[in-house]
Design a protein around this motif. Sequence first.
Motif, PDB file in Angstrom:
ATOM      1  N   SER E   6     -83.844  -1.392 -25.315  1.00  0.00           N
ATOM      2  CA  SER E   6     -84.009  -2.582 -24.501  1.00  0.00           C
ATOM      3  C   SER E   6     -82.620  -3.044 -24.079  1.00  0.00           C
ATOM      4  CB  SER E   6     -84.698  -3.646 -25.374  1.00  0.00           C
ATOM      5  OG  SER E   6     -85.001  -4.775 -24.641  1.00  0.00           O
ATOM      6  N   GLU E   8     -80.224  -5.767 -22.873  1.00  0.00           N
ATOM      7  CA  GLU E   8     -80.043  -7.212 -22.718  1.00  0.00           C
ATOM      8  C   GLU E   8     -79.052  -7.492 -21.583  1.00  0.00           C
ATOM      9  OE1 GLU E   8     -81.892  -9.359 -24.240  1.00  0.00           O
ATOM     10  OE2 GLU E   8     -82.844  -7.822 -25.480  1.00  0.00           O
ATOM     11  N   TYR E   9     -79.144  -8.663 -21.009  1.00  0.00           N
ATOM     12  CA  TYR E   9     -78.282  -9.025 -19.885  1.00  0.00           C
ATOM     13  C   TYR E   9     -76.800  -8.843 -20.238  1.00  0.00           C
ATOM     14  CZ  TYR E   9     -76.655 -11.512 -15.749  1.00  0.00           C
ATOM     15  OH  TYR E   9     -76.054 -11.827 -14.557  1.00  0.00           O
ATOM     16  N   TYR E  20     -81.504  -7.716 -12.489  1.00  0.00           N
ATOM     17  CA  TYR E  20     -81.901  -8.863 -13.310  1.00  0.00           C
ATOM     18  C   TYR E  20     -81.674 -10.175 -12.544  1.00  0.00           C
ATOM     19  CZ  TYR E  20     -82.232  -6.088 -17.704  1.00  0.00           C
ATOM     20  OH  TYR E  20     -82.583  -5.202 -18.700  1.00  0.00           O
ATOM     21  N   ASN E  34     -89.711  -8.286 -21.250  1.00  0.00           N
ATOM     22  CA  ASN E  34     -89.473  -7.018 -21.948  1.00  0.00           C
ATOM     23  C   ASN E  34     -89.674  -5.787 -21.072  1.00  0.00           C
ATOM     24  OD1 ASN E  34     -88.935  -8.482 -24.226  1.00  0.00           O
ATOM     25  ND2 ASN E  34     -90.929  -8.148 -25.192  1.00  0.00           N
ATOM     26  N   LYS E  37     -86.482  -4.915 -19.265  1.00  0.00           N
ATOM     27  CA  LYS E  37     -85.444  -4.493 -20.220  1.00  0.00           C
ATOM     28  C   LYS E  37     -85.712  -3.081 -20.748  1.00  0.00           C
ATOM     29  CE  LYS E  37     -85.542  -8.494 -22.600  1.00  0.00           C
ATOM     30  NZ  LYS E  37     -85.144  -9.612 -23.494  1.00  0.00           N
TER      31      LYS E  37
END
Lengths: 132, 132, 132, 132, 132, 132
Positions: E6, E8-9, E20, E34, E37
């Motif tokens: 996953s 994340e930013y 994003y 999710n 991601k």
Amino acid sequence: MPVCGSVEYGEASAEVRAVYDDIMATRQTDYINNFWKALAHDPVLLRRTWENVKQVMAPGALDALTKEMLYVAVSASNQCPYCIASHTAAARKAGMTDSIFAELMAVVAMANATNRLASGYQVEIDDRFKPA
Amino acid sequence: MPVCGSVEYGEASAEVRAVYDDIMATRQTDYINNFWKALAHDPVLLRRTWENVKQVMAPGALDALTKEMLYVAVSASNQCPYCIASHTAAARKAGMTDSIFAELMAVVAMANATNRLASGYQVEIDDRFKPA
Amino acid sequence: MPVCGSVEYGEASAEVRAVYDDIMATRQTDYINNFWKALAHDPVLLRRTWENVKQVMAPGALDALTKEMLYVAVSASNQCPYCIASHTAAARKAGMTDSIFAELMAVVAMANATNRLASGYQVEIDDRFKPA
Amino acid sequence: MPVCGSVEYGEASAEVRAVYDDIMATRQTDYINNFWKALAHDPVLLRRTWENVKQVMAPGALDALTKEMLYVAVSASNQCPYCIASHTAAARKAGMTDSIFAELMAVVAMANATNRLASGYQVEIDDRFKPA
Amino acid sequence: MPVCGSVEYGEASAEVRAVYDDIMATRQTDYINNFWKALAHDPVLLRRTWENVKQVMAPGALDALTKEMLYVAVSASNQCPYCIASHTAAARKAGMTDSIFAELMAVVAMANATNRLASGYQVEIDDRFKPA
Amino acid sequence: MPVCGSVEYGEASAEVRAVYDDIMATRQTDYINNFWKALAHDPVLLRRTWENVKQVMAPGALDALTKEMLYVAVSASNQCPYCIASHTAAARKAGMTDSIFAELMAVVAMANATNRLASGYQVEIDDRFKPA
């Protein structure tokens, strides 16, 4: 627990143990996964299913990785969480990289989309696509 | 006829013709199949769908034959006659022999069977199969 | 919690309570399962669904066990975890043994497999199988 | 024509003919239906599929009619025209009346409906429905 | 964790971050769910999927609520827990009340039922229903 | 012919005729489509199915066009040719334009694609999407 219980190696009959042994030998592992332990309450079902899987998944005209990817493609289309997880793991073992997985998923998504465009638009099969 | 009619090349707008031209150039053919002619009533849908197919089906980490086989596997699982026929034809063109097709179908059949054994028996996913 | 909440007997309107009472009387139980409590936010949907289930699942030309097995077969094919679990439990109550369950699952697996062989191979329906 | 052609008895290899003979003997018929003739291009696939069908569909804990009805229920849920037609014909032969068929279809329809109510409402499985 | 992890930013590449940012701007939220991601390990797949969703779900001939309801109808029919949950939430945001949800589910259930009655009974398409 | 034959108005029992009359009155047509004539061999199944359809498809919180579009979305996802054709025709009657149909199909295709990305990637449901 699965519907008819889970048969561990230690409590298995000779018949079930023989299948478990063959699974472990064929796959070169000492692990029997939950699927087989769930079928083992019925040794006939267990043996037939395993013999089928063993024959079908053995490398032949297609290699092991391609077969596992096909399994994942079908399981994802059918929304089967168990088979998605187990065959994604098996495909990994057979060499599937992250890039391959991304392309596999992209084809699966595209096929699921165009399957419905074709049916929804009621598209007729082109003559040239019909088996001769 | 498909739901919103079928757009032939001769009557197509410049926008639609540009997509048709790209399909024919990319696939090295002079044939536009019924699927695209059915989508062409909506040039935006046509273009987006084609751009997606073009990107997704281009050889990359996976070769063209494997991608076509995945397409057939999904389409057979979903019971989409149009996509089964068109992508079986495409897989043939990409080199699929009768032996490969038989193994492909055997995996598809097996996966569809065990998907239901896993769900019907309510088998829990083994910890080792969960992505870490 | 289900999407629109779960209606317990104690907080139910007279309309909902009447359906709950009928479910409990028909099934000879004092338990209302989660499915009905989820539909109960809409008494019309609740009543119609229950009336349908009550009529369809009542023994007639087919006995209760056969009907529950058919329900499990469909639910396993569709990958619906809730209905697999609830109707497997109901089939148990109606007399399904482990042996019957194994045979049921074997047929479900086989049908799911050959469904895809038939579609993937593009097999034409034999004239003799068409309803006259 | 199916994808890899159709193998008639007269042109079949000894291997394929042996399977055809067993199908006809087991089913007490002199007719080989299109499904088997489509698989026969690959004798291994043909034999494995037939051996599986023969084992699974033999009367055991469940009788022949119940097994055929389960097959129809799955095939109708999966939208497989070939298997719907062939197994409806087989169920007829095994004694399925119009009344039984109507009840079978009613259960299939109901199960397909409530499968989606359960998933759409995101209903949690009741503890008492989980296999112990 | 999803299959390829996953993203994340904070750890995302500029390419992923751009997608994003566009998701958050388009949806007027500061939350990346999710699904995105999980796709972000492959920026090409991420971008293509997002661009498609953005185009397809934008209000046009159909408003946002109708589109979300169609998404829920498909996801419930396919038994996809993630998409059922996420698009039910999105439909709520777009104005779906409990009453609307109940009617949506009732249509989905009915369609899933009659789909199988039509196929199981082998009903032929009326000439007047065929696109002209 | 459908499985148990087709009941024409002229040969129908009073019970069946009453349902046919109600169908024609409700839909303001003098045409009974093949679906109902196939169910009519069993008047109980016919009546229950019609009563359900009549209730569920009546305009309420959702208008007739939206309901017909949901029906098409489900039927296309399930690959049911009869229901795709009949409900596309019904949606047309209720006002569906070519533009609306194209957007409907685009959402159906997208949902079918992302359903498989979500399951294939094994994406976990975000807490905020779970019904409270």
